[in-house]
Write a protein that holds these residues in place. Sequence first.
Motif, short mmCIF file in Angstrom:
data_model
loop_
_atom_site.label_atom_id
_atom_site.label_comp_id
_atom_site.label_asym_id
_atom_site.label_seq_id
_atom_site.Cartn_x
_atom_site.Cartn_y
_atom_site.Cartn_z
N ARG A 105 -7.38 2.90 -10.13
CA ARG A 105 -7.92 1.54 -10.20
C ARG A 105 -6.84 0.66 -10.82
O ARG A 105 -6.56 0.76 -12.01
CB ARG A 105 -9.18 1.52 -11.05
N ARG A 152 -3.33 -5.12 0.70
CA ARG A 152 -2.11 -4.37 0.37
C ARG A 152 -1.45 -3.74 1.59
O ARG A 152 -0.22 -3.72 1.69
CB ARG A 152 -2.41 -3.29 -0.66
N ALA A 196 -4.53 -3.31 -10.41
CA ALA A 196 -4.37 -4.66 -9.86
C ALA A 196 -2.91 -4.81 -9.48
O ALA A 196 -2.02 -4.22 -10.11
CB ALA A 196 -4.76 -5.71 -10.89
N THR A 197 -2.65 -5.59 -8.44
CA THR A 197 -1.27 -5.75 -7.97
C THR A 197 -0.92 -7.22 -7.77
O THR A 197 -1.78 -8.04 -7.44
CB THR A 197 -1.06 -5.01 -6.63
N PRO A 224 -5.02 -8.72 -3.43
CA PRO A 224 -6.22 -7.88 -3.49
C PRO A 224 -6.01 -6.56 -2.76
O PRO A 224 -5.17 -6.45 -1.86
CB PRO A 224 -7.29 -8.73 -2.82
N LYS A 225 -6.79 -5.57 -3.13
CA LYS A 225 -6.69 -4.24 -2.54
C LYS A 225 -6.78 -4.30 -1.02
O LYS A 225 -6.05 -3.59 -0.32
CB LYS A 225 -7.80 -3.35 -3.10
N THR A 226 -7.65 -5.15 -0.50
CA THR A 226 -7.86 -5.24 0.94
C THR A 226 -6.65 -5.79 1.70
O THR A 226 -6.56 -5.61 2.90
CB THR A 226 -9.09 -6.12 1.25
N TYR A 262 0.31 6.05 -7.46
CA TYR A 262 -0.89 5.33 -7.91
C TYR A 262 -2.06 5.45 -6.94
O TYR A 262 -3.09 4.82 -7.14
CB TYR A 262 -0.57 3.84 -8.09
N ILE A 269 2.40 1.82 -3.45
CA ILE A 269 1.43 2.39 -4.39
C ILE A 269 1.35 3.90 -4.20
O ILE A 269 1.36 4.66 -5.18
CB ILE A 269 0.06 1.71 -4.22
N ALA A 302 0.83 -1.21 0.00
CA ALA A 302 0.00 0.00 0.00
C ALA A 302 0.87 1.26 0.00
O ALA A 302 0.59 2.22 -0.74
CB ALA A 302 -0.94 0.00 1.20
N ILE A 326 2.19 -3.83 -11.17
CA ILE A 326 1.08 -2.92 -11.01
C ILE A 326 0.48 -2.73 -12.39
O ILE A 326 1.16 -2.28 -13.31
CB ILE A 326 1.52 -1.57 -10.42
#
Length: 65
Positions: A30, A45, A32-33, A41-43, A26, A21, A18, A58
């Motif tokens: 929107r 990071r 994807a990593t 997933p975003k949750t 970034y 990013i 996170a 990324i």
Amino acid sequence: MKIIVNDEAQEVSARTLAALIDELGYAGARIATALNGHFVPKTARADTLLDAGARVEIVAPMQGG
């Protein structure tokens, strides 16, 4: 610390995905990593730690057809 981002060597200070990013500009995008070939997933990071030599991908979605 040195890591690889999208196949390019980078010197970064971020310790989590996170933070990386945000550091790379970034934030809010929107994207994807993946870390070392595994989707993150975003949750997850903020809890995903980076180590020296990590390989980060990324990717931003493309529009069009």
